[in-house]
Design a protein around this motif. Sequence first.
Motif, mmCIF file in Angstrom:
data_model
loop_
_atom_site.group_PDB
_atom_site.id
_atom_site.type_symbol
_atom_site.label_atom_id
_atom_site.label_comp_id
_atom_site.label_asym_id
_atom_site.label_seq_id
_atom_site.Cartn_x
_atom_site.Cartn_y
_atom_site.Cartn_z
ATOM 1 N N HIS A 7 37.979 33.023 34.468
ATOM 2 C CA HIS A 7 38.676 34.121 33.828
ATOM 3 C C HIS A 7 39.451 33.565 32.646
ATOM 4 O O HIS A 7 39.922 32.446 32.684
ATOM 5 C CB HIS A 7 39.601 34.821 34.810
ATOM 6 N N HIS A 90 34.233 43.195 43.867
ATOM 7 C CA HIS A 90 32.975 42.665 43.341
ATOM 8 C C HIS A 90 32.806 41.246 43.871
ATOM 9 O O HIS A 90 33.697 40.731 44.547
ATOM 10 C CB HIS A 90 32.933 42.711 41.812
ATOM 11 N N HIS A 92 32.860 38.158 42.748
ATOM 12 C CA HIS A 92 33.393 36.933 42.130
ATOM 13 C C HIS A 92 34.297 36.176 43.109
ATOM 14 O O HIS A 92 35.000 36.776 43.920
ATOM 15 C CB HIS A 92 34.178 37.270 40.855
ATOM 16 N N HIS A 95 37.858 36.985 44.170
ATOM 17 C CA HIS A 95 38.040 38.252 44.882
ATOM 18 C C HIS A 95 37.455 38.218 46.294
ATOM 19 O O HIS A 95 37.791 39.074 47.111
ATOM 20 C CB HIS A 95 37.397 39.397 44.081
ATOM 21 N N HIS A 173 31.683 44.894 34.539
ATOM 22 C CA HIS A 173 32.095 43.487 34.607
ATOM 23 C C HIS A 173 31.048 42.653 35.337
ATOM 24 O O HIS A 173 30.844 41.481 35.046
ATOM 25 C CB HIS A 173 33.456 43.452 35.303
ATOM 26 N N ASP A 192 37.895 44.140 38.389
ATOM 27 C CA ASP A 192 37.851 43.578 37.046
ATOM 28 C C ASP A 192 37.122 44.488 36.048
ATOM 29 O O ASP A 192 36.831 44.066 34.928
ATOM 30 C CB ASP A 192 37.205 42.190 37.062
HETATM 31 ZN ZN ZN Z 1 35.599 39.118 38.245
#
Ligand code: ZN
Length: 295
Positions: A7, A90, A92, A95, A173, A192
């Motif tokens: 990020h 999502h 990633h 998360h 995203h 996100d």
């Molecule tokens: Zn993300």
Amino acid sequence: MGGVYTHPRYHRAMLSRAMLAHERGWVEIGDRAYVRRYRSLDQNIGVVLGDGATLVVDTRSTARQANELIGHIRELRAEAADRLIVVNTHGHWDHAFGNRTFRPATIWGHERCVTMIAATGELQRAHAIAELPKLAADIRAVELDPPDRTFSDAAVVDVGGRRVDLRHLGRGHTDNDIAIVVPDAAVVFAGDLLESGATPYFGDGYPIDWPDTAAALAAIAVDLDAVVVPGHGDHGGAAFANEQAAAFRSLADLARRVESGELSLEDAASRSPFPPADSAGPLERALAQLRGELG
Ligand SMILES: [Zn+2]
């Protein structure tokens, strides 16, 4: 295009405001709906309390972080017998890598969240170690544990008598973002799909679809006059969601003008709603999607 699972770093000017937010602990943003902002990645975690059930939005990056989060959830609700329900916004790492620690809780996510973790989990782990070297040992120890309750478009979750809607509004995203809508609290957790305080991360994104997806999310926020919580940074209202949707629209339009030969990539980056230095990558990703290279 390979994703780089990091990020963006935050602008210095944002840091003092963010640091204040990090000291605040849980903030009730709607009836029994809370957000807590963590210093690590300036990340937001959401909680919705129902009668005997607690819904948690995202699980952070490691077992240690997830255990810290579980301790923080106990500040809101001491009853150990409470049923925990987890949602991944999502697939990633920041998360979903804490998922294992929440078992045996049910973990909800989009069906492609499972696919993403299976296909890219190890690559994400390598990038996470590069992004957060101090957490390398903890990240190496993460046991990947994708959602076990999945859906394609929409699902309704009962959180102790409260209705929570999970909505996949399109690609943005990632190909598996969902919004968590809490109608009776007028709160939307956007994951996100929205981000404040930094340029949204486009490395796995679909920049041509993202404007419509963000606009659909903004429309829900307008209908509910909702508090909108992005995956990272300050939360806002429906206006914040509308502004971000417009920014994604502007970026997609600039990419089309590059594709048609009207603008150079540099000219487009200089007109981008995001900082020019951050915009070449997102524009190139948008061009790849326009050329049909993202599937
Ligand atoms: Zn993300």
